[in-house]
Design an enzyme around this catalytic site. Structure first.
Site, PDB file in Angstrom:
ATOM      1  N   CYS A 122     -34.973 -39.263 -25.723  1.00  0.00           N
ATOM      2  CA  CYS A 122     -33.838 -40.025 -26.223  1.00  0.00           C
ATOM      3  C   CYS A 122     -32.698 -39.922 -25.214  1.00  0.00           C
ATOM      4  CB  CYS A 122     -33.395 -39.493 -27.580  1.00  0.00           C
ATOM      5  SG  CYS A 122     -31.845 -40.217 -28.169  1.00  0.00           S
ATOM      6  N   ASP A 162     -39.660 -38.181 -27.347  1.00  0.00           N
ATOM      7  CA  ASP A 162     -40.313 -39.258 -28.089  1.00  0.00           C
ATOM      8  C   ASP A 162     -41.756 -39.335 -27.616  1.00  0.00           C
ATOM      9  OD1 ASP A 162     -37.975 -40.124 -29.508  1.00  0.00           O
ATOM     10  OD2 ASP A 162     -37.286 -41.118 -27.683  1.00  0.00           O
TER      11      ASP A 162
END
Length: 276
Positions: free
Chosen positions: A184, A191
């Protein structure tokens, strides 16, 4: 209208509101990241959607009895804005103590608010748990490249120079990997995702593709923009007659995000993978 991601609720303490508050939604313009790729809204080389799935959707019936369901949201890839994920979660939580007569009434409100935030019509389905359960778990198509041996020691940014192809051999092929990871850009949280590439063009070297995908491992960008970067790098290399790139990301905060980009009109399948 919100814009700069640093003003979003990402990475900040947030009070959870349990009654309907559409102002919680935080749109982020796509045009900034498109410009980084040398693109504009008028020159996008893809069609597509972003599928969001919410596994924490709940509201109240007029009797006061709560309902739980799974929400499916289809955001057009050409929409002027993405919706920042934490704001999306906060907005959905604001429905928890809000009364709706039935699923249809809830769906209408979701369509109105999400379309306003995205700047384009957003498709919404409110799905019963039994319906999603019956679909089971799916698999990505084509050949998995994850067992190939690659050597790579740089993870801070995508490295398209790692990609290689045979321009004299035109093929139709589908390859996939579960080794996609990025961070992120605001919180630094990882992620995790799986990515599939379906193309008709110069033969792509699978090991080079795997090394390239691994180079995203410490790259800071949103899900949608990682997929768009992969699409554009492959299009530049392969000059394909047809190219589709999509990723299925592991959920965070009850939401998963699944961007699809393609040179062709297509119907995206929103079936869950084993990590979803």
């Amino acid at each position: 209208m919100h814009s700069a991601v640093e003003h979003s609720p990402l990475g900040k303490p947030s009070q959870y509101v349990a009654t309907y508050t559409p102002s919680l939604l935080f749109p982020i313009p796509r045009v900034t990241k498109w410009a980084e790729l040398g693109l504009s809204a008028e020159t996008l080389p893809w069609q597509g959607v972003d599928y969001w799935n919410c596994f924490e959707l709940s509201w109240l019936l007029p009797s006061g009895k709560p309902v739980v369901a799974i929400g499916e949201f289809c955001v057009p890839a050409h929409s002027p804005h993405i919706i920042e994920s934490k704001s999306f979660k906060l907005y959905l939580n604001s429905l928890n103590q809000t009364v709706f007569v039935d699923d249809s009434a809830l769906q209408q409100v979701l369509e109105k608010d999400l379309s306003a935030a995205a700047g384009a019509p957003v498709g919404v389905r409110v799905r019963a748990l039994a319906e999603v359960e019956a679909e089971g778990v799916s698999s990505l198509p084509g050949v998995c490249i994850d067992d190939l041996d690659v050597v790579i020691g740089s993870y801070s940014q995508p490295r398209p120079e790692l990609l290689a192809c045979n321009p004299t051999n035109i093929v139709e092929s589908v390859l996939h990997s579960h080794l996609l990871r990025s961070n992120c850009p605001v919180t630094g949280q990882p992620d995790w995702g799986s990515v599939a590439i379906d193309y008709h063009g110069a033969e792509l070297d699978p090991a080079s593709l795997l090394a390239y995908l691994v180079s995203f491992r410490e790259h800071a960008d949103f899900h949608e923009q990682c997929v768009e970067r992969i699409f554009l790098d492959l299009q530049t290399l392969l000059q394909p007659k047809r190219l589709t790139v999509y990723a299925r990301y592991v959920r965070r905060g009850g939401l998963d995000i699944n961007p699809y980009r393609s040179t062709e009109p297509f119907t995206a399948s929103n079936l869950r993978l084993v990590r979803q």
